[in-house]
Write an enzyme that holds these catalytic residues in place. Structure first.
Site, PDB file in Angstrom:
ATOM      1  N   ARG A 240      72.431 -31.787   8.368  1.00  0.00           N
ATOM      2  CA  ARG A 240      71.386 -32.214   7.445  1.00  0.00           C
ATOM      3  C   ARG A 240      70.176 -32.622   8.275  1.00  0.00           C
ATOM      4  O   ARG A 240      70.311 -33.212   9.350  1.00  0.00           O
ATOM      5  CB  ARG A 240      71.836 -33.389   6.565  1.00  0.00           C
ATOM      6  CG  ARG A 240      72.909 -33.030   5.534  1.00  0.00           C
ATOM      7  CD  ARG A 240      72.420 -32.013   4.509  1.00  0.00           C
ATOM      8  NE  ARG A 240      73.415 -31.718   3.488  1.00  0.00           N
ATOM      9  CZ  ARG A 240      74.334 -30.771   3.589  1.00  0.00           C
ATOM     10  NH1 ARG A 240      74.395 -30.024   4.687  1.00  0.00           N
ATOM     11  NH2 ARG A 240      75.181 -30.547   2.601  1.00  0.00           N
ATOM     12  N   GLU A 269      63.115 -30.139   1.821  1.00  0.00           N
ATOM     13  CA  GLU A 269      63.499 -28.762   1.500  1.00  0.00           C
ATOM     14  C   GLU A 269      63.145 -28.451   0.049  1.00  0.00           C
ATOM     15  O   GLU A 269      63.350 -29.302  -0.824  1.00  0.00           O
ATOM     16  CB  GLU A 269      65.000 -28.569   1.731  1.00  0.00           C
ATOM     17  CG  GLU A 269      65.415 -28.768   3.179  1.00  0.00           C
ATOM     18  CD  GLU A 269      66.912 -28.582   3.404  1.00  0.00           C
ATOM     19  OE1 GLU A 269      67.631 -28.246   2.427  1.00  0.00           O
ATOM     20  OE2 GLU A 269      67.372 -28.763   4.538  1.00  0.00           O
ATOM     21  N   HIS A 288      68.216 -23.321   5.055  1.00  0.00           N
ATOM     22  CA  HIS A 288      69.418 -24.032   4.625  1.00  0.00           C
ATOM     23  C   HIS A 288      70.411 -23.075   3.956  1.00  0.00           C
ATOM     24  O   HIS A 288      70.779 -23.227   2.786  1.00  0.00           O
ATOM     25  CB  HIS A 288      69.091 -25.183   3.677  1.00  0.00           C
ATOM     26  CG  HIS A 288      70.204 -26.201   3.601  1.00  0.00           C
ATOM     27  ND1 HIS A 288      70.012 -27.498   3.208  1.00  0.00           N
ATOM     28  CD2 HIS A 288      71.534 -26.100   3.887  1.00  0.00           C
ATOM     29  CE1 HIS A 288      71.164 -28.154   3.227  1.00  0.00           C
ATOM     30  NE2 HIS A 288      72.113 -27.310   3.640  1.00  0.00           N
ATOM     31  N   GLY A 290      73.404 -22.262   5.600  1.00  0.00           N
ATOM     32  CA  GLY A 290      74.675 -22.355   6.302  1.00  0.00           C
ATOM     33  C   GLY A 290      75.876 -22.165   5.394  1.00  0.00           C
ATOM     34  O   GLY A 290      76.832 -21.479   5.744  1.00  0.00           O
TER      35      GLY A 290
END
Length: 331
Positions: A240, A269, A288, A290
């Site tokens: 994070r 974000e 983001h 992942g």
């Protein structure tokens, strides 16, 4: 239509939510609306969600603090990907009579680890820059180091960090670990060499971060840690954004205090269009993603539908009672 149960599916950036599960199985009395954009403004968010009985939140993309939840009197069910969500005030939700349910899909963990290795290879070997050169009519621009014989430093050895070890070994890397609560027994169990704080940051060639976001993990890696790193070292963060001090990291990148960074997560974000990270040449940035794979999304969305169906049947499953942060107990 007064009895229609309305469901809002948020932050469907890729326009895939409707295809990832059989939402029609919820029946004619359920209306599902998919939102493909992200709303930052709290007033706009409340206005959008006011008519809905249930909201599906994809991880922490849209926060639900008590101040937002209190303005959504129609909300009865809040579903999130995962079994903990730092962006949801679960206690406030329960006080307001809102049930919070999650998902238990584990494929997201492997998706994150695969992306982490992709980012490591991309930033160390300069793959995005070389790709852009070829597409623009150029050719080779640089020479990146081998990973073989180098040291991979893993910050956080709870659920995700240990999954980095087998690939590191296959590449001939030494694996070391550190966190504030890492024990020798845990390090031995997952197959890494535990190092003291200063030695860990000074000796690692690539540092990868795998910590949950909680009150005590904010700024876990800051200016002091970055100052210990080699000028040839790289930092990779797929956990994070706030776990790493973003301002300190940008300064270390600008001054070439470290060689580069690969980031999948950010303080804000989506990353603002004018953010300074977008212009730093020694970075590899991903949005983001992942946990984002076709397999993990399918797991998430099928359980979203199940969560809603079971709630409507009066027997909710995977109910999240409170947000707990085990990263300190599981380093």
């Amino acid at each position: 239509m007064a009895d229609t149960f309305r469901v809002a599916v948020l932050d469907d950036y890729q326009h895939v939510a409707s295809k990832m599960a059989d939402w029609s199985s919820l029946g004619a009395g359920v209306e599902v609306v998919y939102f493909h954009d992200h709303v930052h403004d709290p007033d706009q968010l409340v206005s959008r969600l006011a008519p809905f009985d249930a909201v599906v939140a994809m991880r922490e993309r849209t926060p639900f603090p008590a101040t937002i939840l209190a303005r959504l009197p129609s909300l009865r069910l809040l579903v999130t990907a995962g079994m903990a969500n730092a962006a949801i005030d679960v206690d406030a939700a329960h006080e307001l009579g809102v049930t919070v349910c999650g998902t238990e899909a584990f494929t997201g963990a492997f998706a994150t680890i695969e992306l982490t290795w992709g980012l490591i290879l991309a930033v160390v070997r300069g793959i995005p820059r070389e790709d852009a050169s070829v597409r623009n009519g150029g050719w080779q621009l640089g020479t990146g180091p081998l990973l073989m014989g180098k040291t991979l430093g893993i910050v956080g050895l709870g659920n995700l960090g240990p999954l980095m070890v087998p690939v590191a070994r296959a590449l001939g890397m030494r694996t070391v670990g550190w966190s504030r609560n890492l024990t020798a027994d845990r390090a031995e169990l997952v197959g890494v060499e535990p190092l003291p704080h200063d030695e860990f940051f000074a000796s690692s060639d690539v540092i990868t971060v795998h910590l949950k976001l909680g009150p005590r993990s904010v700024g876990y890696i800051g200016a002091a840690e970055l100052a210990l790193m080699k000028p040839t070292a790289y930092l990779v963060n797929t956990s994070r954004g706030p776990v790493v001090d973003e301002e300190a990291l940008m300064e270390a990148l600008r001054t070439r205090q470290i060689a580069g960074a690969a980031l999948d997560v950010f303080d804000t974000e989506p990353l603002p269009p004018d953010h300074s990270l977008r212009s730093l040449p020694n970075t590899v940035l991903s949005p983001h993603m992942g946990f984002v794979s076709a397999d993990s999304y399918r797991d998430f969305h099928e359980q979203f539908v199940e969560d809603i169906a079971r709630f409507l049947a009066g027997s909710p499953v995977r109910v999240i009672q409170t947000n707990t942060w085990p990263w300190e107990e599981k380093p």
